[in-house]
Write a protein that holds these residues in place. Sequence first.
Motif, PDB file in Angstrom:
ATOM      1  N   TYR A 260       0.888  -1.275   0.165  1.00 53.92           N
ATOM      2  CA  TYR A 260       0.087   0.028   0.155  1.00 53.92           C
ATOM      3  C   TYR A 260       0.954   1.113   0.281  1.00 53.92           C
ATOM      4  CZ  TYR A 260      -4.369   3.210   1.173  1.00 53.92           C
ATOM      5  OH  TYR A 260      -4.445   4.329   1.426  1.00 53.92           O
ATOM      6  N   VAL A 261       1.843   1.044   0.927  1.00 52.57           N
ATOM      7  CA  VAL A 261       2.875   2.307   1.019  1.00 52.57           C
ATOM      8  C   VAL A 261       4.246   2.068  -0.099  1.00 52.57           C
ATOM      9  CG1 VAL A 261       4.375   3.975   2.395  1.00 52.57           C
ATOM     10  CG2 VAL A 261       1.562   3.024   2.887  1.00 52.57           C
ATOM     11  N   MET A 262       4.570   3.316  -0.729  1.00 51.41           N
ATOM     12  CA  MET A 262       6.331   2.860  -1.444  1.00 51.41           C
ATOM     13  C   MET A 262       6.528   3.862  -0.569  1.00 51.41           C
ATOM     14  SD  MET A 262       5.536   0.798  -4.657  1.00 51.41           S
ATOM     15  CE  MET A 262       7.262   0.684  -4.695  1.00 51.41           C
TER      16      MET A 262
ATOM     17  N   ALA B 153      24.169   9.728   0.673  1.00 46.31           N
ATOM     18  CA  ALA B 153      23.554   8.169   1.115  1.00 46.31           C
ATOM     19  C   ALA B 153      23.459   6.989   0.751  1.00 46.31           C
ATOM     20  CB  ALA B 153      22.733   9.156   2.535  1.00 46.31           C
ATOM     21  N   VAL B 154      22.794   6.003   0.960  1.00 44.01           N
ATOM     22  CA  VAL B 154      22.780   5.012   0.381  1.00 44.01           C
ATOM     23  C   VAL B 154      21.400   4.956   0.512  1.00 44.01           C
ATOM     24  CG1 VAL B 154      22.500   2.506   0.220  1.00 44.01           C
ATOM     25  CG2 VAL B 154      24.502   3.811   0.898  1.00 44.01           C
ATOM     26  N   TYR B 155      20.298   5.024  -0.619  1.00 42.94           N
ATOM     27  CA  TYR B 155      19.021   5.323  -0.846  1.00 42.94           C
ATOM     28  C   TYR B 155      18.011   3.812  -0.555  1.00 42.94           C
ATOM     29  CZ  TYR B 155      19.322  11.277  -0.341  1.00 42.94           C
ATOM     30  OH  TYR B 155      19.616  11.807  -0.162  1.00 42.94           O
ATOM     31  N   TYR B 156      17.674   3.728   0.434  1.00 37.80           N
ATOM     32  CA  TYR B 156      16.872   1.975  -0.016  1.00 37.80           C
ATOM     33  C   TYR B 156      15.320   2.606  -0.494  1.00 37.80           C
ATOM     34  CZ  TYR B 156      21.220   0.458   2.400  1.00 37.80           C
ATOM     35  OH  TYR B 156      21.819   0.328   3.467  1.00 37.80           O
ATOM     36  N   CYS B 157      14.866   1.642  -1.162  1.00 43.85           N
ATOM     37  CA  CYS B 157      13.406   1.297  -1.572  1.00 43.85           C
ATOM     38  C   CYS B 157      12.625   0.824  -0.619  1.00 43.85           C
ATOM     39  CB  CYS B 157      13.196   0.993  -3.011  1.00 43.85           C
ATOM     40  SG  CYS B 157      11.051   1.416  -3.026  1.00 43.85           S
ATOM     41  N   VAL B 158      11.404   1.348  -0.167  1.00 38.83           N
ATOM     42  CA  VAL B 158      10.937   0.644   0.772  1.00 38.83           C
ATOM     43  C   VAL B 158      10.016   0.388   0.579  1.00 38.83           C
ATOM     44  CG1 VAL B 158      12.367   1.138   2.845  1.00 38.83           C
ATOM     45  CG2 VAL B 158       9.986   2.692   2.610  1.00 38.83           C
ATOM     46  N   SER B 159       8.748  -0.366   0.899  1.00 38.49           N
ATOM     47  CA  SER B 159       7.560  -0.693   0.619  1.00 38.49           C
ATOM     48  C   SER B 159       6.731  -1.879   2.066  1.00 38.49           C
ATOM     49  CB  SER B 159       7.433  -1.775  -0.909  1.00 38.49           C
ATOM     50  OG  SER B 159       7.461  -2.878  -0.645  1.00 38.49           O
ATOM     51  N   GLY B 160       5.575  -1.709   1.865  1.00 42.66           N
ATOM     52  CA  GLY B 160       4.772  -2.534   3.121  1.00 42.66           C
ATOM     53  C   GLY B 160       3.428  -1.900   3.085  1.00 42.66           C
ATOM     54  N   PRO B 161       2.959  -2.435   3.869  1.00 41.34           N
ATOM     55  CA  PRO B 161       0.853  -1.986   4.158  1.00 41.34           C
ATOM     56  C   PRO B 161       1.517  -0.533   4.939  1.00 41.34           C
ATOM     57  CG  PRO B 161       1.985  -3.650   6.102  1.00 41.34           C
ATOM     58  CD  PRO B 161       2.809  -3.397   5.186  1.00 41.34           C
ATOM     59  N   TYR B 162      -0.538  -0.187   5.367  1.00 43.14           N
ATOM     60  CA  TYR B 162      -0.922   0.831   5.300  1.00 43.14           C
ATOM     61  C   TYR B 162      -0.323   1.321   6.410  1.00 43.14           C
ATOM     62  CZ  TYR B 162      -3.267   5.552   6.066  1.00 43.14           C
ATOM     63  OH  TYR B 162      -3.773   6.670   6.883  1.00 43.14           O
ATOM     64  N   THR B 163       0.067   0.775   7.646  1.00 46.47           N
ATOM     65  CA  THR B 163       1.086   1.152   8.539  1.00 46.47           C
ATOM     66  C   THR B 163       2.014   1.205   8.669  1.00 46.47           C
ATOM     67  OG1 THR B 163       1.101  -1.301   9.043  1.00 46.47           O
ATOM     68  CG2 THR B 163      -0.780  -1.019  10.380  1.00 46.47           C
TER      69      THR B 163
ATOM     70  N   GLU C  32       8.475  -2.360   5.112  1.00 46.48           N
ATOM     71  CA  GLU C  32       8.252  -4.109   5.842  1.00 46.48           C
ATOM     72  C   GLU C  32       9.432  -4.715   5.229  1.00 46.48           C
ATOM     73  OE1 GLU C  32       4.566  -6.147   5.511  1.00 46.48           O
ATOM     74  OE2 GLU C  32       5.203  -8.139   5.440  1.00 46.48           O
ATOM     75  N   TYR C  33       9.375  -4.281   3.741  1.00 46.99           N
ATOM     76  CA  TYR C  33      10.520  -4.289   2.765  1.00 46.99           C
ATOM     77  C   TYR C  33      11.187  -3.642   1.851  1.00 46.99           C
ATOM     78  CZ  TYR C  33       6.590  -8.105   1.779  1.00 46.99           C
ATOM     79  OH  TYR C  33       5.588  -9.062   2.482  1.00 46.99           O
ATOM     80  N   TRP C  34      12.700  -4.438   1.736  1.00 52.41           N
ATOM     81  CA  TRP C  34      14.038  -3.213   1.884  1.00 52.41           C
ATOM     82  C   TRP C  34      13.874  -3.887   0.417  1.00 52.41           C
ATOM     83  CZ3 TRP C  34      14.984   0.867   5.066  1.00 52.41           C
ATOM     84  CH2 TRP C  34      14.961   1.372   6.071  1.00 52.41           C
ATOM     85  N   GLY C  35      14.625  -3.148  -0.171  1.00 50.55           N
ATOM     86  CA  GLY C  35      15.481  -3.321  -1.865  1.00 50.55           C
ATOM     87  C   GLY C  35      16.622  -2.973  -1.243  1.00 50.55           C
ATOM     88  N   GLN C  36      18.043  -3.329  -1.625  1.00 50.35           N
ATOM     89  CA  GLN C  36      19.567  -3.206  -1.728  1.00 50.35           C
ATOM     90  C   GLN C  36      19.832  -1.891  -1.580  1.00 50.35           C
ATOM     91  OE1 GLN C  36      21.019  -6.459  -1.627  1.00 50.35           O
ATOM     92  NE2 GLN C  36      19.124  -6.785  -1.194  1.00 50.35           N
ATOM     93  N   GLY C  37      19.850  -0.888  -1.865  1.00 50.31           N
ATOM     94  CA  GLY C  37      20.098   0.357  -1.967  1.00 50.31           C
ATOM     95  C   GLY C  37      21.013   0.415  -2.635  1.00 50.31           C
TER      96      GLY C  37
END
Length: 120
Positions: A32-34, A91-101, A108-113
Amino acid sequence: QVQLVESGGGLVQAGGSLKLSCAAAGSTRGIYVMGWYRQAPGKERDLVAVITQGGNSKYADDVEGRFSISRDNPANTVYLQMNSLKPEDTAVYYCVSGPYTMMFGSPEYWGQGTQVTVSS
């Protein structure tokens, strides 16, 4: 599981711009969120910007007005347009994703950066 693959990092001079992209694959129905976090040398990982499927976004105070987050829902892709970059954005920038919370807590999830370096 969700896989996040970032692209677009690199070296740029202060005042310049970069655009990061991140594509999600796998079990994407629960996303739901990225967004993006970053980690500078010797510091903790901090939120940069996140965006919901509906387009609601949240930014860190130090990037507000300089960075812009956007999202392509059908493509499960999130972007971060970074303008007026400063050396402290390095910095190292990380993509992230997860539910609304995730809007109020940790991803909840992380990319490699991907590394972003801003020279003075």
